[in-house]
Design a protein around this motif. Structure first.
Motif, PDB file in Angstrom:
ATOM      1  N   UNK A 157      -3.849  22.782  38.827  1.00  0.00           N
ATOM      2  CA  UNK A 157      -4.607  22.323  40.382  1.00  0.00           C
ATOM      3  C   UNK A 157      -5.564  22.297  39.751  1.00  0.00           C
ATOM      4  N   UNK A 158      -6.100  21.524  40.585  1.00  0.00           N
ATOM      5  CA  UNK A 158      -7.468  21.355  40.997  1.00  0.00           C
ATOM      6  C   UNK A 158      -8.218  21.744  41.901  1.00  0.00           C
ATOM      7  N   UNK A 159      -7.917  20.732  43.059  1.00  0.00           N
ATOM      8  CA  UNK A 159      -8.393  21.276  44.505  1.00  0.00           C
ATOM      9  C   UNK A 159      -7.648  22.008  44.769  1.00  0.00           C
ATOM     10  N   UNK A 160      -6.615  21.841  45.010  1.00  0.00           N
ATOM     11  CA  UNK A 160      -5.449  22.895  45.056  1.00  0.00           C
ATOM     12  C   UNK A 160      -5.225  23.854  43.965  1.00  0.00           C
ATOM     13  N   UNK A 161      -5.015  24.860  44.244  1.00  0.00           N
ATOM     14  CA  UNK A 161      -4.990  25.723  42.506  1.00  0.00           C
ATOM     15  C   UNK A 161      -3.960  26.524  42.757  1.00  0.00           C
TER      16      UNK A 161
ATOM     17  N   UNK B 219      -0.035  36.168  41.615  1.00  0.00           N
ATOM     18  CA  UNK B 219      -0.125  35.080  41.890  1.00  0.00           C
ATOM     19  C   UNK B 219      -0.871  34.620  42.850  1.00  0.00           C
ATOM     20  N   UNK B 220      -2.037  33.691  42.547  1.00  0.00           N
ATOM     21  CA  UNK B 220      -3.251  33.380  43.649  1.00  0.00           C
ATOM     22  C   UNK B 220      -3.669  31.887  44.032  1.00  0.00           C
ATOM     23  N   UNK B 221      -3.296  31.898  45.046  1.00  0.00           N
ATOM     24  CA  UNK B 221      -3.143  30.275  45.520  1.00  0.00           C
ATOM     25  C   UNK B 221      -4.643  30.253  45.907  1.00  0.00           C
ATOM     26  N   UNK B 222      -4.828  28.918  46.113  1.00  0.00           N
ATOM     27  CA  UNK B 222      -6.133  28.444  46.727  1.00  0.00           C
ATOM     28  C   UNK B 222      -6.445  26.607  47.053  1.00  0.00           C
ATOM     29  N   UNK B 223      -6.544  26.639  48.720  1.00  0.00           N
ATOM     30  CA  UNK B 223      -6.333  25.761  49.023  1.00  0.00           C
ATOM     31  C   UNK B 223      -8.066  25.009  49.801  1.00  0.00           C
ATOM     32  N   UNK B 224      -8.397  24.699  49.696  1.00  0.00           N
ATOM     33  CA  UNK B 224      -9.836  24.287  50.480  1.00  0.00           C
ATOM     34  C   UNK B 224     -10.522  26.046  50.382  1.00  0.00           C
TER      35      UNK B 224
END
Length: 61
Positions: free
Chosen positions: A15-19, A33-38
């Motif tokens: 992903x790019x914007x949501x990673x 697990x790392x999750x990034x959204x905004x």
């Protein structure tokens, strides 16, 4: 710039914007697990079906 003795190693990225990324603790082998959204993000250990942490064999590099 990464240093040779960094404790965590990124082994997967999507992903790019949501990673979503998977990181391995090189001292314990535990996978996270790392999750990034905004502007929000979260980190959690990856678990197997029995609820135990997923551990990667640690290779000396």
């Amino acid at each position: 710039m990464a240093r040779k003795n960094d404790r965590f190693e990124k082994i997967y990225s999507q992903g790019a914007l949501t990673k979503t990324e998977i990181w391995v603790d090189k001292e314990t082998g535990v996978n996270y697990m790392f999750h990034e959204d905004g502007y929000a993000g979260g980190l959690t250990p990856l678990l197997d079906r029995d609820g135990k942490p997923i551990v990667t064999s640690i290779l000396n590099s």
